[in-house]
Scaffold this motif. Structure first.
Motif, PDB file in Angstrom:
ATOM      1  N   VAL A  79       0.817  -1.216   0.000  1.00  0.00           N
ATOM      2  CA  VAL A  79       0.000   0.000   0.000  1.00  0.00           C
ATOM      3  C   VAL A  79       0.850   1.266   0.000  1.00  0.00           C
ATOM      4  CG1 VAL A  79      -1.976  -1.139   1.075  1.00  0.00           C
ATOM      5  CG2 VAL A  79      -0.274   0.002   2.522  1.00  0.00           C
ATOM      6  N   ALA A  80       2.160   1.137  -0.195  1.00  0.00           N
ATOM      7  CA  ALA A  80       3.062   2.287  -0.155  1.00  0.00           C
ATOM      8  C   ALA A  80       3.674   2.557  -1.522  1.00  0.00           C
ATOM      9  CB  ALA A  80       4.170   2.038   0.861  1.00  0.00           C
ATOM     10  N   SER A  81       3.711   3.833  -1.897  1.00  0.00           N
ATOM     11  CA  SER A  81       4.377   4.204  -3.147  1.00  0.00           C
ATOM     12  C   SER A  81       5.890   4.156  -2.968  1.00  0.00           C
ATOM     13  CB  SER A  81       3.946   5.600  -3.596  1.00  0.00           C
ATOM     14  OG  SER A  81       4.330   6.567  -2.636  1.00  0.00           O
ATOM     15  N   ALA A  82       6.350   4.481  -1.772  1.00  0.00           N
ATOM     16  CA  ALA A  82       7.768   4.449  -1.424  1.00  0.00           C
ATOM     17  C   ALA A  82       7.852   4.159   0.068  1.00  0.00           C
ATOM     18  CB  ALA A  82       8.434   5.781  -1.743  1.00  0.00           C
ATOM     19  N   ILE A  83       8.987   3.601   0.479  1.00  0.00           N
ATOM     20  CA  ILE A  83       9.192   3.302   1.892  1.00  0.00           C
ATOM     21  C   ILE A  83      10.491   3.959   2.345  1.00  0.00           C
ATOM     22  CG2 ILE A  83       9.515   1.504   3.636  1.00  0.00           C
ATOM     23  CD1 ILE A  83       8.039  -0.430   1.752  1.00  0.00           C
ATOM     24  N   ALA A  84      10.400   4.656   3.458  1.00  0.00           N
ATOM     25  CA  ALA A  84      11.579   5.232   4.110  1.00  0.00           C
ATOM     26  C   ALA A  84      11.644   4.647   5.516  1.00  0.00           C
ATOM     27  CB  ALA A  84      11.472   6.753   4.152  1.00  0.00           C
ATOM     28  N   VAL A  85      12.826   4.664   6.085  1.00  0.00           N
ATOM     29  CA  VAL A  85      12.992   4.118   7.438  1.00  0.00           C
ATOM     30  C   VAL A  85      13.754   5.105   8.305  1.00  0.00           C
ATOM     31  CG1 VAL A  85      12.897   1.708   6.691  1.00  0.00           C
ATOM     32  CG2 VAL A  85      15.107   2.876   6.844  1.00  0.00           C
ATOM     33  N   THR A  86      13.553   4.948   9.604  1.00  0.00           N
ATOM     34  CA  THR A  86      14.227   5.776  10.587  1.00  0.00           C
ATOM     35  C   THR A  86      14.296   5.000  11.887  1.00  0.00           C
ATOM     36  OG1 THR A  86      14.298   7.997  11.548  1.00  0.00           O
ATOM     37  CG2 THR A  86      12.135   6.942  11.427  1.00  0.00           C
ATOM     38  N   ALA A  87      14.879   5.612  12.894  1.00  0.00           N
ATOM     39  CA  ALA A  87      14.909   5.032  14.232  1.00  0.00           C
ATOM     40  C   ALA A  87      14.411   6.086  15.205  1.00  0.00           C
ATOM     41  CB  ALA A  87      16.318   4.591  14.600  1.00  0.00           C
ATOM     42  N   SER A  88      13.552   5.672  16.097  1.00  0.00           N
ATOM     43  CA  SER A  88      13.091   6.589  17.141  1.00  0.00           C
ATOM     44  C   SER A  88      14.207   6.763  18.163  1.00  0.00           C
ATOM     45  CB  SER A  88      11.827   6.047  17.817  1.00  0.00           C
ATOM     46  OG  SER A  88      12.159   4.956  18.659  1.00  0.00           O
ATOM     47  N   SER A  89      13.975   7.628  19.133  1.00  0.00           N
ATOM     48  CA  SER A  89      14.980   7.864  20.170  1.00  0.00           C
ATOM     49  C   SER A  89      14.978   6.788  21.256  1.00  0.00           C
ATOM     50  CB  SER A  89      14.757   9.235  20.810  1.00  0.00           C
ATOM     51  OG  SER A  89      13.483   9.276  21.420  1.00  0.00           O
ATOM     52  N   SER A  90      14.074   5.826  21.163  1.00  0.00           N
ATOM     53  CA  SER A  90      14.013   4.755  22.148  1.00  0.00           C
ATOM     54  C   SER A  90      15.301   3.933  22.133  1.00  0.00           C
ATOM     55  CB  SER A  90      12.831   3.827  21.849  1.00  0.00           C
ATOM     56  OG  SER A  90      12.892   2.666  22.647  1.00  0.00           O
ATOM     57  N   THR A  91      15.742   3.533  23.301  1.00  0.00           N
ATOM     58  CA  THR A  91      16.911   2.663  23.378  1.00  0.00           C
ATOM     59  C   THR A  91      16.614   1.292  22.783  1.00  0.00           C
ATOM     60  OG1 THR A  91      16.293   1.958  25.613  1.00  0.00           O
ATOM     61  CG2 THR A  91      17.824   3.810  25.439  1.00  0.00           C
ATOM     62  N   ARG A  92      15.332   0.990  22.611  1.00  0.00           N
ATOM     63  CA  ARG A  92      14.920  -0.292  22.021  1.00  0.00           C
ATOM     64  C   ARG A  92      14.762  -0.216  20.503  1.00  0.00           C
ATOM     65  NH1 ARG A  92       9.607  -1.256  24.372  1.00  0.00           N
ATOM     66  NH2 ARG A  92       9.647  -3.138  23.116  1.00  0.00           N
ATOM     67  N   ALA A  93      14.986   0.945  19.901  1.00  0.00           N
ATOM     68  CA  ALA A  93      14.763   1.127  18.466  1.00  0.00           C
ATOM     69  C   ALA A  93      15.739   0.301  17.635  1.00  0.00           C
ATOM     70  CB  ALA A  93      14.880   2.592  18.091  1.00  0.00           C
ATOM     71  N   ARG A  94      15.229  -0.281  16.583  1.00  0.00           N
ATOM     72  CA  ARG A  94      16.086  -0.970  15.603  1.00  0.00           C
ATOM     73  C   ARG A  94      16.816   0.120  14.810  1.00  0.00           C
ATOM     74  NH1 ARG A  94      15.431  -6.166  13.266  1.00  0.00           N
ATOM     75  NH2 ARG A  94      13.476  -6.265  14.406  1.00  0.00           N
ATOM     76  N   ALA A  95      18.085  -0.049  14.573  1.00  0.00           N
ATOM     77  CA  ALA A  95      18.860   0.921  13.804  1.00  0.00           C
ATOM     78  C   ALA A  95      18.257   1.080  12.419  1.00  0.00           C
ATOM     79  CB  ALA A  95      20.316   0.475  13.704  1.00  0.00           C
ATOM     80  N   ALA A  96      18.229   2.307  11.933  1.00  0.00           N
ATOM     81  CA  ALA A  96      17.599   2.586  10.644  1.00  0.00           C
ATOM     82  C   ALA A  96      18.254   1.801   9.498  1.00  0.00           C
ATOM     83  CB  ALA A  96      17.625   4.084  10.356  1.00  0.00           C
ATOM     84  N   ALA A  97      19.562   1.712   9.486  1.00  0.00           N
ATOM     85  CA  ALA A  97      20.248   0.964   8.422  1.00  0.00           C
ATOM     86  C   ALA A  97      19.874  -0.516   8.467  1.00  0.00           C
ATOM     87  CB  ALA A  97      21.756   1.143   8.534  1.00  0.00           C
ATOM     88  N   GLU A  98      19.773  -1.066   9.666  1.00  0.00           N
ATOM     89  CA  GLU A  98      19.366  -2.465   9.815  1.00  0.00           C
ATOM     90  C   GLU A  98      17.923  -2.657   9.342  1.00  0.00           C
ATOM     91  OE1 GLU A  98      18.265  -5.518  13.407  1.00  0.00           O
ATOM     92  OE2 GLU A  98      19.905  -4.117  13.774  1.00  0.00           O
ATOM     93  N   LEU A  99      17.054  -1.716   9.685  1.00  0.00           N
ATOM     94  CA  LEU A  99      15.654  -1.785   9.236  1.00  0.00           C
ATOM     95  C   LEU A  99      15.575  -1.692   7.719  1.00  0.00           C
ATOM     96  CD1 LEU A  99      12.663  -1.989   9.834  1.00  0.00           C
ATOM     97  CD2 LEU A  99      12.664   0.469  10.357  1.00  0.00           C
ATOM     98  N   ALA A 100      16.394  -0.855   7.117  1.00  0.00           N
ATOM     99  CA  ALA A 100      16.422  -0.752   5.653  1.00  0.00           C
ATOM    100  C   ALA A 100      16.785  -2.096   5.030  1.00  0.00           C
ATOM    101  CB  ALA A 100      17.412   0.327   5.216  1.00  0.00           C
ATOM    102  N   ASP A 101      17.737  -2.797   5.620  1.00  0.00           N
ATOM    103  CA  ASP A 101      18.126  -4.121   5.118  1.00  0.00           C
ATOM    104  C   ASP A 101      16.966  -5.112   5.236  1.00  0.00           C
ATOM    105  OD1 ASP A 101      20.672  -3.207   4.532  1.00  0.00           O
ATOM    106  OD2 ASP A 101      21.569  -4.024   6.370  1.00  0.00           O
ATOM    107  N   VAL A 102      16.248  -5.074   6.355  1.00  0.00           N
ATOM    108  CA  VAL A 102      15.103  -5.968   6.536  1.00  0.00           C
ATOM    109  C   VAL A 102      14.030  -5.670   5.496  1.00  0.00           C
ATOM    110  CG1 VAL A 102      13.206  -6.621   8.090  1.00  0.00           C
ATOM    111  CG2 VAL A 102      15.509  -6.326   9.002  1.00  0.00           C
ATOM    112  N   VAL A 103      13.704  -4.401   5.333  1.00  0.00           N
ATOM    113  CA  VAL A 103      12.674  -4.017   4.356  1.00  0.00           C
ATOM    114  C   VAL A 103      13.075  -4.473   2.960  1.00  0.00           C
ATOM    115  CG1 VAL A 103      11.517  -2.064   3.244  1.00  0.00           C
ATOM    116  CG2 VAL A 103      11.772  -2.101   5.726  1.00  0.00           C
TER     117      VAL A 103
END
Length: 150
Positions: A79-103
Motif C-alpha cells: 500500500v506504499a508508493s515508497a518506503i523510508a525508514v528511521t529510528a526513534s529515540s528509544s533505546t529499544r529502536a532498531r537501527a535505521a540501516a538495519e531496518l532498511a536491510d530488513v525491508v
C-alpha cells in the motif's frame, strides 16, 4: 443493561492517539499509526487502502528491535508508493540501516534512510505528494506527532 444510543454516543467521542490519526490534513495528508506487529500492520494496510483509494502514500517506518520488522514491512509494502525508514529515540529502536536491510530483504524495495524521526517526517511531508503514513511503533508515532506540531 447498556443503552445502545448512549454507547454509540460515547464511542463517537473516543479518540485513539496514534491509531490512524490524521495529524496534518495537508497537503499532503499525514497519518500516524503505532502499528507495531504484523496484525496491526495488516489492519493499517486496509485503512490505507480505504483512505487513499486513488494513490498510494509514502510510508515511514520506525520499528523497535524486538518486533517483527519483516512481518510489518510485508503487510505494509503493497500500500506504499515508497518506503523510508528511521529510528526513534528509544533505546529499544532498531537501527535505521538495519531496518532498511530488513525491508529490502522482504520486499525487494530500496528505502531512504533517515537518522531520526523529526528529520524524516519534515523531509518526507515536504515531498510526499500523495500523503505520508508513519508507522512501526508508538514511540515513532509520538515523535512524528511532536515534530509536526512543533
Amino acid at each position: 443493561p447498556l443503552d445502545p444510543d448512549s454507547v454509540r454516543a460515547a464511542l463517537a467521542t473516543i479518540r485513539f492517539p496514534g491509531r490512524f490519526e490524521l495529524v496534518s490534513a495537508g497537503p499532503p495528508p499525514v497519518v500516524i499509526d503505532g502499528a507495531h506487529n504484523p496484525q496491526a500492520a495488516s489492519v493499517l494496510a486496509d485503512a490505507i487502502r480505504e483512505a487513499f483509494p486513488r494513490a498510494k502514500p509514502t510510508l515511514l517506518l520506525g520499528i523497535l528491535a524486538d518486533k517483527d520488522a519483516a512481518g510489518i514491512a510485508t503487510a505494509l509494502s503493497p500500500v506504499a508508493s515508497a518506503i523510508a525508514v528511521t529510528a526513534s529515540s528509544s533505546t529499544r529502536a532498531r537501527a535505521a540501516a538495519e531496518l532498511a536491510d530488513v525491508v529490502h530483504s522482504v520486499t525487494g524495495r530500496q528505502t531512504e534512510v533517515f537518522p531520526d524521526v523529526p528529520t524524516a517526517v519534515r523531509s518526507l511531508a515536504a515531498r510526499a505528494p500523495m500523503g505520508l503514513v508513519v508507522a512501526g511503533s508508538i514511540t515513532t508515532a509520538a515523535e512524528a506527532r511532536r515534530a509536526l506540531r512543533a
